[in-house]
Design an enzyme around this catalytic site. Structure first.
Site, short mmCIF file in Angstrom:
data_model
loop_
_atom_site.label_atom_id
_atom_site.label_comp_id
_atom_site.label_asym_id
_atom_site.label_seq_id
_atom_site.Cartn_x
_atom_site.Cartn_y
_atom_site.Cartn_z
N HIS A 49 0.88 -1.16 0.00
CA HIS A 49 0.00 0.00 0.00
C HIS A 49 0.92 1.21 0.00
O HIS A 49 2.08 1.13 0.43
CB HIS A 49 -0.89 0.01 1.25
CG HIS A 49 -1.91 -1.09 1.25
ND1 HIS A 49 -1.82 -2.19 2.05
CD2 HIS A 49 -3.03 -1.24 0.50
CE1 HIS A 49 -2.86 -2.99 1.80
NE2 HIS A 49 -3.61 -2.44 0.87
N ASP A 52 2.37 1.57 3.29
CA ASP A 52 3.34 0.53 3.68
C ASP A 52 4.73 1.01 3.22
O ASP A 52 5.73 0.79 3.89
CB ASP A 52 3.08 -0.81 2.96
CG ASP A 52 1.78 -1.48 3.39
OD1 ASP A 52 1.44 -1.40 4.59
OD2 ASP A 52 1.11 -2.09 2.52
C1 XUL Z 1 -9.17 -6.27 1.01
C2 XUL Z 1 -8.01 -6.65 0.22
C3 XUL Z 1 -6.89 -5.67 0.23
C4 XUL Z 1 -6.31 -5.42 -1.12
C5 XUL Z 1 -5.20 -4.42 -1.18
O1 XUL Z 1 -10.14 -7.23 1.07
O2 XUL Z 1 -7.97 -7.72 -0.34
O3 XUL Z 1 -5.88 -6.14 1.08
O4 XUL Z 1 -5.80 -6.61 -1.63
O5 XUL Z 1 -5.61 -3.15 -0.87
#
Ligand code: XUL
Ligand code: MN
Length: 344
Positions: A49, A52
């Site tokens: 992210h 992150d």
């Molecule tokens: C939420 C999910 C997230 C995404 C990344 O359900 O899967 O972790 O993969 O933002």
């Protein structure tokens, strides 16, 4: 067994065990520790992210964000680890309480677009053009609170702003039908690929399939893979498992429905997933009960299961299956799959 697959996970997949009913059950670990685990387990890449990669991103200037992203890139290069994608975390900030790109507040929509641009900057520095969009709060709790038609327009406006900001960026939409919302605007791969057509550059808008999200939508994840890959649009993948219609469980791949996992690997194989550099990512979480010393087992096990299923896919008797299909003997075909998975 020789294969071309490369594997990936994100720092959030080493979760500390917190749930809405209780505190963490494992101690916090540093990012360096997480990187070291990834290397030790033989994974190739990490997904991020935006925060992150650059913690507390909202409190930092553009130049500070770039500086920290460059430092991270150096660390990743030093470890020989690739950044697979970057995803804007648009569901934590006070500005995204009522949605991000589809918020009813114009200033909050602008926040979401600005933050997505910072995310693209980070991706560029980390060497990835892949921006994953899990549209967590783009939906409604109360159906009448938003205009659905207008929300589609707002999503397209936001995607267009990102595509215009960086001519190389590719958007990979990760659909999920619910949680945290009651209903999400883009619940399936069909929705993701359809909205791609409304953007200024449909070629740069694709998707990411998460097994559990398809199951939550009542759809077969293997069919979703075949569908997305028929359009050449499956650019990333979150394999995991899900036991029925409940909260998003992120269980280890294959742990609940081994046959469905086999079908998913089979669909990936027949479509040549990974041959253009795509990664197999596991969006799995350790159970809350997991002890510190077993902390990485869910990731290691998911990869092991994937590779064992790959063997099963490659040793599946296609000739026999074909003749049973020609004879419309699906009862025997069904049993053949079961016995193949059970082994001799
Ligand atoms: C939420 C999910 C997230 C995404 C990344 O359900 O899967 O972790 O993969 O933002
Ligand atoms: Mn995911």
């Amino acid at each position: 067994m020789k294969h071309h697959y490369k594997f990936c996970f994100g720092p959030w997949n080493i979760s500390e065990g917190q749930d809405p009913y209780g505190p963490t059950t494992r101690p916090a670990q540093t990012f360096d520790w997480k990187l070291a685990q990834l290397k030790k387990l033989g994974f190739d890449a990490m997904m991020f992210h935006d925060d992150d990669a650059v913690p507390d991103i909202d409190s930092k200037s553009e130049s500070q964000i770039r500086k920290e992203a460059k430092e991270l890139k150096k660390r990743l290069d030093g470890e020989g680890i690739v950044a697979e994608m970057v995803a804007p975390r648009l569901w934590f900030a006070p500005q995204t309480i009522d949605g991000a790109y589809t918020s009813n507040d114009k200033r909050h929509r602008q926040y979401a677009i600005d933050r997505s641009k910072r995310c693209i900057d980070i991706g560029k520095i980390l060497g990835t053009d892949l921006i994953v969009l899990w549209l967590a709060r783009e939906g409604t709790y109360i159906r009448e609170a938003k205009d659905g038609r207008r929300s589609v327009e707002l999503l397209v406006e936001a995607f267009d702003a990102m595509l215009a900001y960086d001519k190389k960026a590719r958007l990979s939409i990760e659909p999920k039908p619910n949680e945290p919302m009651d209903h999400a605007y883009l619940p399936t791969i069909g929705h993701a690929l359809a909205i791609a057509q409304l953007t200024r550059d449909p070629k740069r808008v694709g998707c990411l399939i998460e097994s559990a999200h398809a199951i939550l939508a009542g759809i077969d994840p293997a069919d979703e893979i075949d569908f997305a890959m028929s359009f050449g649009k499956l650019w990333s993948l979150h394999l995991n498992d899900q036991n029925g219609l409940k909260y998003d469980q992120d269980r280890p791949f294959g742990c609940t429905n081994l046959r469905s996992a086999f079908d998913q690997v089979r669909a990936l194989e027949r479509n040549g997933y990974g041959k253009n550099g795509e990664y197999v990512c596991f969006d799995v979480h350790p159970f809350r009960t997991t002890k510190v010393e077993h902390w990485m087992a869910h990731l290691d096990n998911s990869r092991r299961t994937f590779l064992r299923l790959l063997e099963k896919v490659r040793s599946y008797d296609e000739k026999q299956a074909k003749s049973l299909i020609a004879n419309r003997d699906y009862q025997a075909l069904d049993q053949m799959v079961i016995e193949h998975l059970l082994g001799k």
